[in-house]
Scaffold this active site. Structure first.
Site, PDB file in Angstrom:
ATOM      1  N   ALA A  61     -11.649  23.850 -26.413  1.00 21.18           N
ATOM      2  CA  ALA A  61     -10.573  23.519 -27.145  1.00 21.18           C
ATOM      3  C   ALA A  61      -9.652  22.497 -25.819  1.00 21.18           C
ATOM      4  CB  ALA A  61      -9.730  24.582 -27.405  1.00 21.18           C
ATOM      5  N   GLY A 100     -14.864  26.748 -26.788  1.00 18.32           N
ATOM      6  CA  GLY A 100     -14.884  25.975 -27.955  1.00 18.32           C
ATOM      7  C   GLY A 100     -16.085  25.053 -28.037  1.00 18.32           C
ATOM      8  N   GLU A 103     -19.162  27.604 -28.701  1.00 24.74           N
ATOM      9  CA  GLU A 103     -18.791  28.223 -30.250  1.00 24.74           C
ATOM     10  C   GLU A 103     -19.302  27.064 -31.220  1.00 24.74           C
ATOM     11  OE1 GLU A 103     -14.622  29.313 -29.007  1.00 24.74           O
ATOM     12  OE2 GLU A 103     -15.105  31.260 -29.969  1.00 24.74           O
ATOM     13  N   GLU A 123     -12.917  31.556 -21.879  1.00 25.14           N
ATOM     14  CA  GLU A 123     -11.633  31.638 -22.321  1.00 25.14           C
ATOM     15  C   GLU A 123     -10.573  32.611 -21.597  1.00 25.14           C
ATOM     16  OE1 GLU A 123     -14.262  31.210 -24.232  1.00 25.14           O
ATOM     17  OE2 GLU A 123     -13.809  29.730 -25.888  1.00 25.14           O
TER      18      GLU A 123
HETATM   19  C1  3H9 Z   1     -11.165  27.210 -26.007  1.00 25.78           C
HETATM   20  O1  3H9 Z   1     -12.167  26.642 -25.935  1.00 25.78           O
HETATM   21  C2  3H9 Z   1     -10.347  28.186 -26.874  1.00 25.78           C
HETATM   22  C3  3H9 Z   1     -11.639  28.248 -28.037  1.00 25.78           C
HETATM   23  O2  3H9 Z   1     -12.134  29.567 -27.863  1.00 25.78           O
HETATM   24  C4  3H9 Z   1     -10.882  28.366 -29.562  1.00 25.78           C
HETATM   25  C5  3H9 Z   1      -9.955  28.715 -30.021  1.00 25.78           C
HETATM   26  C6  3H9 Z   1      -9.417  28.611 -31.155  1.00 25.78           C
HETATM   27  N1  3H9 Z   1      -8.980  20.672 -22.268  1.00 25.78           N
HETATM   28  O3  3H9 Z   1     -12.220  20.621 -13.755  1.00 25.78           O
HETATM   29  P1  3H9 Z   1     -12.005  19.027 -13.507  1.00 25.78           P
HETATM   30  C7  3H9 Z   1      -9.695  18.290 -17.770  1.00 25.78           C
HETATM   31  S1  3H9 Z   1     -10.141  27.355 -24.428  1.00 25.78           S
HETATM   32  C8  3H9 Z   1      -8.391  19.709 -21.729  1.00 25.78           C
HETATM   33  O4  3H9 Z   1     -11.272  18.556 -12.461  1.00 25.78           O
HETATM   34  P2  3H9 Z   1     -14.682  19.414 -12.959  1.00 25.78           P
HETATM   35  C9  3H9 Z   1      -9.029  18.663 -16.547  1.00 25.78           C
HETATM   36  O5  3H9 Z   1      -7.757  19.055 -16.637  1.00 25.78           O
HETATM   37  C10 3H9 Z   1     -11.237  26.290 -23.548  1.00 25.78           C
HETATM   38  N2  3H9 Z   1      -8.672  19.203 -20.564  1.00 25.78           N
HETATM   39  O6  3H9 Z   1     -13.693  18.685 -13.606  1.00 25.78           O
HETATM   40  C11 3H9 Z   1      -9.333  17.595 -15.498  1.00 25.78           C
HETATM   41  O7  3H9 Z   1      -8.118  16.762 -16.082  1.00 25.78           O
HETATM   42  P3  3H9 Z   1      -7.527  15.656 -14.912  1.00 25.78           P
HETATM   43  C12 3H9 Z   1     -12.309  26.755 -22.886  1.00 25.78           C
HETATM   44  C13 3H9 Z   1      -9.716  19.723 -19.822  1.00 25.78           C
HETATM   45  O8  3H9 Z   1     -16.150  18.203 -13.404  1.00 25.78           O
HETATM   46  C14 3H9 Z   1     -10.375  16.704 -15.898  1.00 25.78           C
HETATM   47  O9  3H9 Z   1     -10.610  17.432 -17.335  1.00 25.78           O
HETATM   48  N3  3H9 Z   1     -12.802  25.632 -21.773  1.00 25.78           N
HETATM   49  C15 3H9 Z   1     -10.381  20.672 -20.367  1.00 25.78           C
HETATM   50  O10 3H9 Z   1     -14.889  19.998 -11.904  1.00 25.78           O
HETATM   51  C16 3H9 Z   1     -11.585  17.078 -15.229  1.00 25.78           C
HETATM   52  O11 3H9 Z   1     -11.716  18.325 -14.893  1.00 25.78           O
HETATM   53  C17 3H9 Z   1     -12.679  26.011 -20.376  1.00 25.78           C
HETATM   54  O12 3H9 Z   1     -11.957  26.805 -20.073  1.00 25.78           O
HETATM   55  C18 3H9 Z   1     -10.198  21.308 -21.430  1.00 25.78           C
HETATM   56  N4  3H9 Z   1     -10.907  22.184 -22.207  1.00 25.78           N
HETATM   57  O13 3H9 Z   1     -15.206  20.577 -14.334  1.00 25.78           O
HETATM   58  C19 3H9 Z   1     -13.131  24.864 -19.537  1.00 25.78           C
HETATM   59  N5  3H9 Z   1     -11.413  21.061 -19.236  1.00 25.78           N
HETATM   60  O14 3H9 Z   1      -8.461  14.931 -14.539  1.00 25.78           O
HETATM   61  C20 3H9 Z   1     -12.230  24.320 -18.697  1.00 25.78           C
HETATM   62  C21 3H9 Z   1     -11.051  20.204 -18.347  1.00 25.78           C
HETATM   63  O15 3H9 Z   1      -6.370  14.975 -15.416  1.00 25.78           O
HETATM   64  N6  3H9 Z   1     -12.796  23.285 -17.917  1.00 25.78           N
HETATM   65  N7  3H9 Z   1     -10.077  19.146 -18.506  1.00 25.78           N
HETATM   66  O16 3H9 Z   1      -7.204  16.574 -13.788  1.00 25.78           O
HETATM   67  C22 3H9 Z   1     -13.519  23.589 -16.798  1.00 25.78           C
HETATM   68  O17 3H9 Z   1     -13.928  24.644 -16.383  1.00 25.78           O
HETATM   69  C23 3H9 Z   1     -13.928  22.269 -16.152  1.00 25.78           C
HETATM   70  O18 3H9 Z   1     -12.786  21.401 -16.303  1.00 25.78           O
HETATM   71  C24 3H9 Z   1     -15.256  21.709 -16.325  1.00 25.78           C
HETATM   72  C25 3H9 Z   1     -15.316  20.294 -15.420  1.00 25.78           C
HETATM   73  C26 3H9 Z   1     -16.346  22.460 -15.749  1.00 25.78           C
HETATM   74  C27 3H9 Z   1     -15.402  21.320 -17.661  1.00 25.78           C
END
Ligand code: 3H9
Length: 713
Positions: A61, A100, A103, A123
């Site tokens: 998400a 998500g 999912e 999450e």
């Molecule tokens: C969810 O899914 C809820 C569901 O169950 C449904 C509910 C109904 N959204 O970490 P990085 C941005 S909750 C928006 O430096 P990496 C991040 O802020 C979600 N932005 O890179 C950054 O922005 P900026 C569950 C996101 O390669 C840029 O992407 N998902 C999101 O080291 C680069 O990120 C998670 O918890 C997002 N979901 O790592 C995953 N994700 O450049 C969270 C990232 O402006 N994300 N951004 O600073 C991560 O774990 C890591 O970002 C990921 C990439 C492994 C994806």
């Protein structure tokens, strides 16, 4: 957005497009709904593949949209529609499928993953649970034990592990999209009945109650008061005991409670704070110009005590060659053994070969002549460090960076000992250095942007969370620890015990109370520094220093050889291992001390312990912001959550101050200032007063007020 194209005539390819991680924003969800409908309506299309652009399936998400009114179609019905489709839908997973994103993939009928991809339901780390069916579909696929592990920890797993757990159906070493398209053609006309995960039963072991009781005990023990892991267990219990549709309702209800909770806000703030500090800025918000990191391949570590050993391991594990220097023979031999053991254990855990060959050992400082970067990690002794910096300045090749692992000495002073002050920065690791994520990168008044960028980049390569901070005694973390520790000592004088103070702090969520932490890091560390500064006279018990209240309790323990864990006695007693046990000797010692000073012990409630310890620490945080030592509140909060065991579900000290209310923090500090007028750290900081006077803006707006403060200085 989601792009629609046709491949091999009969396959519809839907590509999620929302850089950088193709998060499921309102527009992406709308795009998926529209393109799936189009594919299902087109009689020429026999099967569908969903993938993400730029080699990333989906990061889940869109966290940036949390807290704003929802736009676009909701996720749950969208995934149900995909699962209900009468044409096979295949997820082509490259990069990551998280939250998500996974999912969505679980709603598809098949999942093909690229071998390097990672998947997970993280999450819980954002204070939430997988509420797009993740808690109901995953256990139906993997069984309950694996689902409990993955959902309550949020860990990301490799594609190989995902295959073993049946989360994905096939792996490919090549393009997952190409493999998925080929596969989609091969299953075009097959029945989908068995492929819809929601219609499968949840496999349950006979001892269901025991399984859930154990899971609940485990999360309650490890979550330190965080509510999301508990809700995850409850949602999984619903998967095991209720029909799918009721399980989904339970998932939704639990999510609704979590979503609006302060904990979720704190954890999401912390997620973005961690990323914000990586784009290090000067106080006031300006970026440093020309801050490109230098390439580093050969490094050196000077001094192979506990810290030096850990740092050597970090550098070698990051693939850098290291010259490890220890001038004395016996410690060098011991260090070699310890470092090899640490590398072997780490490699075994990560399933790789230990990087033993990257390290060369030497007793001679001259061995570092051709390295690109040196980390000095000798004892915390200014004279010794000064000497080393003078020598390094002569020995190292021109352009080599000289870094110090001091935990609080003056970086400018050390820089002035070298003939290249612009290439001197602090790299403050935290013990144990190969485990702890935090790295304070300390810039002095003459450090070049390039030197800071190089240290930050090196930190990232070592898997650290680097925070660039200014130079002052104790930098950010240890400087804020001083008032916190001081309040702990005053509380002991007034009637508390180490275990009552620690109990309150641990209940708040700290990994370790302040006295246990002091025993672990060594009570003698601060004592030696104070002795070096001429502030400790043996046997002296003065409770006043430089006109201010002072507690000599730590000094008195050190004089009795009680340095903490390493001597088996400190604020607690330790027999074998690290378990801290209350010590009757210490209680008697405190009683006698109080009697000698005419102090009458009183009952101190938890509220007072928390307010005095935390608000004095927070107040120092405001001073650090005011002085520009930290660029913003996020920097302080990341230092505290990654280096000092501050509970992430409370955001960090500065975020927490905002949650409590800045006016309330100010009012309590003023109250304690009146009752303890001789305690410097209780005098409210001017920045805190200004923030309250400006209507207590939310934490993300503080930088603006701090910027104005700096521009007026
Ligand atoms: C969810 O899914 C809820 C569901 O169950 C449904 C509910 C109904 N959204 O970490 P990085 C941005 S909750 C928006 O430096 P990496 C991040 O802020 C979600 N932005 O890179 C950054 O922005 P900026 C569950 C996101 O390669 C840029 O992407 N998902 C999101 O080291 C680069 O990120 C998670 O918890 C997002 N979901 O790592 C995953 N994700 O450049 C969270 C990232 O402006 N994300 N951004 O600073 C991560 O774990 C890591 O970002 C990921 C990439 C492994 C994806």
């Amino acid at each position: 957005m989601a792009q629609y194209s046709r491949v091999l005539d009969a396959v519809a390819l839907i590509t999620l497009q929302n850089p950088p991680v193709n998060a499921l924003s309102g527009r992406v969800r709308q795009g998926i709904v529209d393109t799936v409908q189009r594919a299902l309506a087109d009689p020429k299309v026999k099967s569908v593949v969903i993938c993400g652009q730029n080699g990333v399936f989906c990061g889940g998400a869109d966290i940036r949209e949390f807290g704003s009114p929802m736009t676009g179609p909701p996720l749950v019905p969208m995934i149900h529609a995909i699962e209900a489709a009468d044409k096979p839908v295949v997820a082509a997973i490259e990069g990551v499928a998280l939250g998500g994103g996974l999912e969505l993939a679980l709603g598809c009928h098949y999942r093909i993953a690229q071998a390097k991809a990672k998947v997970g339901l993280p999450e819980v780390t954002l204070g939430l649970l997988p509420a797009a069916g993740g808690t109901q579909r995953l256990p139906r696929l993997t069984g309950l034990p694996a689902a409990l592990d993955l959902i309550t920890t949020g860990r990301h797993i490799t594609a190989a592990e995902a295959l073993e757990l049946s989360i994905v159906d096939r792996l490919t070493d090549h393009s997952a999209v190409d493999a998925a398209v080929k596969f989609a053609v091969s299953v075009a006309d097959q029945s989908l009945d068995a492929r819809r995960i929601s219609s499968r039963p949840c496999p349950c072991p006979p001892d269901l109650d025991a399984l859930f009781e154990a899971a609940m005990r485990k999360v309650r023990h490890s979550s330190r008061g965080a509510t999301a892991p508990v809700a995850c267990v409850q949602a999984l219990r619903a998967a095991a005991t209720l029909p799918y549709s009721q399980g989904m309702q339970r998932e939704k209800d639990l999510m609704a409670t979590l979503f609006t909770s302060g904990q979720a806000r704190a954890l999401q703030y912390n997620f973005f704070a961690q990323r914000a500090v990586a784009r290090w800025r000067l106080p006031g918000g300006a970026r440093w110009d020309g801050s490109k990191p230098r390439p580093i391949s050969k490094t050196a570590v000077i001094g192979l005590g506990t810290m030096g050993r850990g740092i050597t391991v970090c550098l070698a594990q990051a693939g850098l060659s290291v010259v490890a220097v220890e001038v004395q023979e016996k410690p060098l031999k011991e260090a070699k053994q310890a470092i090899s053991g640490m590398l072997r254990r780490g490699a075994k855990r990560r399933g790789v070969a230990p990087a033993l060959d990257l390290i060369t050992y030497s007793q001679n400082l001259r061995a570092v002549a051709d390295v690109d970067l040196v980390v000095e990690a000798v004892f915390e002794d200014l004279d010794l460090k000064t000497q080393i910096f003078q020598q390094l300045s002569n020995i190292c090749k021109p352009g080599a960076l000289l870094c110090t692992n001091t935990s609080g000495l003056n970086v400018d002073l050390l820089a002035s000992q070298s003939r290249r002050p612009e290439l001197v920065v602090g790299m403050h690791f935290f013990a144990p250095a190969h485990v702890m994520k935090l790295l304070e990168v300390v810039y002095g008044s003459r450090s070049s942007p390039e030197a800071v960028a190089t240290a930050m980049d090196l930190g990232k390569k070592m898997g650290k969370v680097g925070v660039a901070v200014g130079n002052c005694r104790g930098f950010v973390g240890n400087r804020m620890l001083k008032p916190y520790m001081e309040q702990g000592l005053f509380l002991l004088e007034e009637g508390a015990t180490p275990e009552s103070v620690d109990g309150t702090l641990e209940e708040f969520g700290f990994a370790m109370g302040l006295f246990r932490m002091s025993d672990l890091s060594g009570i003698d560390v601060g004592w030696k520094v104070r002795k070096g500064d001429g502030l400790v006279q043996p046997g002296a018990e003065s409770r006043v220093r430089q006109g201010r209240r002072y507690s000599p309790l730590g000094d008195l323990l050190c004089e009795r050889g009680r340095f903490g864990q390493k001597t088996g006695r400190g604020w607690y007693q330790y027999d074998k291992g690290h378990e801290a046990r209350p010590d009757p000797w210490l209680h008697r010692f405190l009683e006698e001390y109080r009697a000698r000073h005419g102090l009458v012990a009183r009952r101190i409630d938890r509220q007072e312990v928390l307010e005095r310890c935390l608000y004095s620490l927070i107040n120092e945080g405001f001073r650090i912001l005011e002085e520009g030592i930290a660029a913003g509140p996020e920097d302080i909060d990341v230092v505290y959550t990654f280096g000092y065991g501050w509970p992430k579900h409370r955001g960090g000290p500065m975020f927490y101050a905002g949650m409590v209310g800045l006016a309330k923090v100010l009012e309590r500090l003023e109250h304690y200032q009146q009752t303890h007028p001789d305690v410097l750290y209780m005098q409210p900081c001017g920045l805190l007063r200004r923030l309250v006077a400006s209507g207590s803006p939310p934490v993300h707006k503080w930088r603006e007020i701090i910027k104005n403060t700096h521009s007026k200085i």
